[in-house]
Design a protein around this motif. Structure first.
Motif, short mmCIF file in Angstrom:
data_model
loop_
_atom_site.label_atom_id
_atom_site.label_comp_id
_atom_site.label_asym_id
_atom_site.label_seq_id
_atom_site.Cartn_x
_atom_site.Cartn_y
_atom_site.Cartn_z
N ILE A 183 8.92 -2.14 -20.79
CA ILE A 183 9.43 -0.94 -20.12
C ILE A 183 9.54 -1.22 -18.62
CG2 ILE A 183 8.89 1.46 -19.56
CD1 ILE A 183 7.52 1.62 -22.29
N GLY A 184 10.69 -0.86 -18.02
CA GLY A 184 10.88 -0.99 -16.59
C GLY A 184 10.16 0.14 -15.86
N GLU A 185 9.36 -0.20 -14.87
CA GLU A 185 8.53 0.77 -14.15
C GLU A 185 8.78 0.69 -12.65
OE1 GLU A 185 6.53 2.87 -15.74
OE2 GLU A 185 5.90 1.91 -17.58
N TYR A 186 8.68 1.86 -11.99
CA TYR A 186 8.91 1.98 -10.55
C TYR A 186 7.88 2.92 -9.95
CZ TYR A 186 13.49 0.19 -11.84
OH TYR A 186 14.51 -0.57 -12.35
N LEU A 187 7.42 2.59 -8.74
CA LEU A 187 6.54 3.48 -8.01
C LEU A 187 6.99 3.52 -6.55
CD1 LEU A 187 3.87 5.22 -8.29
CD2 LEU A 187 2.80 3.33 -7.06
N ARG A 188 7.29 4.73 -6.07
CA ARG A 188 7.63 4.92 -4.66
C ARG A 188 6.36 4.83 -3.83
NH1 ARG A 188 10.98 10.44 -4.13
NH2 ARG A 188 10.12 10.22 -2.04
N VAL A 189 6.44 4.11 -2.72
CA VAL A 189 5.31 4.00 -1.80
C VAL A 189 5.82 4.14 -0.36
CG1 VAL A 189 3.85 2.59 -3.31
CG2 VAL A 189 5.42 1.46 -1.74
N THR A 190 4.99 4.67 0.50
CA THR A 190 5.32 4.77 1.91
C THR A 190 5.20 3.38 2.55
OG1 THR A 190 3.05 5.18 2.59
CG2 THR A 190 4.40 7.12 2.00
N ALA A 191 5.66 3.26 3.78
CA ALA A 191 5.54 1.99 4.50
C ALA A 191 4.07 1.59 4.66
CB ALA A 191 6.23 2.09 5.85
N ALA A 192 3.23 2.56 4.98
CA ALA A 192 1.80 2.27 5.13
C ALA A 192 1.19 1.83 3.80
CB ALA A 192 1.06 3.49 5.67
N GLU A 193 1.59 2.50 2.72
CA GLU A 193 1.08 2.10 1.40
C GLU A 193 1.57 0.71 1.03
OE1 GLU A 193 0.56 6.36 -0.92
OE2 GLU A 193 2.57 5.48 -0.77
N LEU A 194 2.83 0.39 1.37
CA LEU A 194 3.35 -0.95 1.06
C LEU A 194 2.53 -2.01 1.77
CD1 LEU A 194 5.37 -2.75 -0.37
CD2 LEU A 194 6.89 -2.47 1.61
N ASP A 195 2.18 -1.79 3.03
CA ASP A 195 1.34 -2.75 3.74
C ASP A 195 0.03 -2.97 3.00
OD1 ASP A 195 3.23 -3.08 5.74
OD2 ASP A 195 2.26 -1.68 7.12
N ARG A 196 -0.58 -1.89 2.54
CA ARG A 196 -1.85 -2.01 1.82
C ARG A 196 -1.65 -2.68 0.46
NH1 ARG A 196 -6.55 2.49 0.63
NH2 ARG A 196 -7.96 0.99 -0.35
N VAL A 197 -0.55 -2.36 -0.22
CA VAL A 197 -0.23 -2.97 -1.52
C VAL A 197 -0.19 -4.49 -1.39
CG1 VAL A 197 1.74 -3.34 -3.08
CG2 VAL A 197 0.97 -1.02 -2.57
N VAL A 198 0.51 -4.98 -0.37
CA VAL A 198 0.66 -6.43 -0.18
C VAL A 198 -0.69 -7.07 0.10
CG1 VAL A 198 1.71 -8.19 1.29
CG2 VAL A 198 3.07 -6.24 0.50
N GLN A 199 -1.54 -6.39 0.87
CA GLN A 199 -2.86 -6.92 1.22
C GLN A 199 -3.88 -6.79 0.09
OE1 GLN A 199 -3.37 -8.65 4.06
NE2 GLN A 199 -1.18 -8.31 4.36
N ASP A 200 -3.72 -5.75 -0.74
CA ASP A 200 -4.73 -5.43 -1.76
C ASP A 200 -4.06 -5.02 -3.07
OD1 ASP A 200 -6.94 -4.65 -3.21
OD2 ASP A 200 -7.65 -3.19 -1.73
N PRO A 201 -3.56 -5.99 -3.83
CA PRO A 201 -2.87 -5.68 -5.08
C PRO A 201 -3.72 -4.91 -6.09
CG PRO A 201 -2.41 -7.93 -4.42
CD PRO A 201 -3.49 -7.42 -3.51
N ASP A 202 -5.03 -5.09 -6.05
CA ASP A 202 -5.88 -4.32 -6.97
C ASP A 202 -5.81 -2.83 -6.63
OD1 ASP A 202 -6.69 -6.57 -8.37
OD2 ASP A 202 -8.45 -6.90 -7.09
N TRP A 203 -5.78 -2.51 -5.35
CA TRP A 203 -5.61 -1.12 -4.92
C TRP A 203 -4.28 -0.59 -5.43
CZ3 TRP A 203 -1.93 1.24 -1.81
CH2 TRP A 203 -2.19 2.58 -1.50
N ALA A 204 -3.24 -1.42 -5.38
CA ALA A 204 -1.91 -1.01 -5.84
C ALA A 204 -1.94 -0.63 -7.32
CB ALA A 204 -0.90 -2.12 -5.61
#
Length: 164
Positions: free
Chosen positions: A2-23
């Motif tokens: 299944i194709g999945e998408y999640l919208r994230v803010t710029a601040a959340e994207l920064d955190r996603v890249v740094q902490d994939p477990d948090w993502a």
């Protein structure tokens, strides 16, 4: 798959890249919350193209679509597996480009000249393209993806993309 998408803010994207477990925790939190609240696409943070992801990939490739909205473009969590491989993301400027390109590419244009046998020959997931009206199956999901990306573009959001 299944194709999945999640919208994230710029601040959340920064955190996603740094902490994939948090993502991944964020994904689960948003999916659970929206499963109960069922927000409209303009307000939703999570969207799924269900099993049409490969059909959409096939159709968009035929028109040289400028953004990889099916798999995402920039990897993160490369050691992680969110279902079928690691997730990727799209930056806000790529979301804006994709939203505009989707808006100007109607589904009828995508399926024009496509024979279901083409999908079978290309082994587009899921198989079973010989069923009557098989190409119409993707219209609802394409329209939803178009609306979802438009809302993300207006909000200047980024997008996490993965197959689950």
């Amino acid at each position: 798959m299944i194709g999945e998408y999640l919208r994230v803010t710029a601040a959340e994207l920064d955190r996603v890249v740094q902490d994939p477990d948090w993502a991944l925790d964020l994904v689960e939190e948003v999916q659970n919350a929206e499963e109960e609240s069922e927000p409209a696409l303009a307000e939703a943070r999570h969207f799924s193209t269900y099993k049409t992801w490969d059909l959409l990939r096939f159709l968009l490739a035929r028109v040289d679509f400028p953004v990889n909205v099916v798999h995402g473009e920039e990897p993160f969590a490369e050691d992680g597996d969110w279902g079928y491989g690691p997730p990727r993301y799209l930056r806000p400027e790529r979301i804006r480009l994709a939203a505009e390109a989707l808006r100007t590419t109607p589904y009828d244009q995508l399926i024009s000249g496509v024979d279901p046998a083409d999908l079978t020959e290309a082994e587009v997931y899921p198989l079973g393209w010989e069923e009557p009206g098989a190409l119409e199956w993707g219209r609802h999901w394409y329209d939803g993806l178009t609306q979802f990306l438009k809302a993300a573009a207006v909000a200047d959001d980024a997008m996490l993309v993965w197959l689950d």
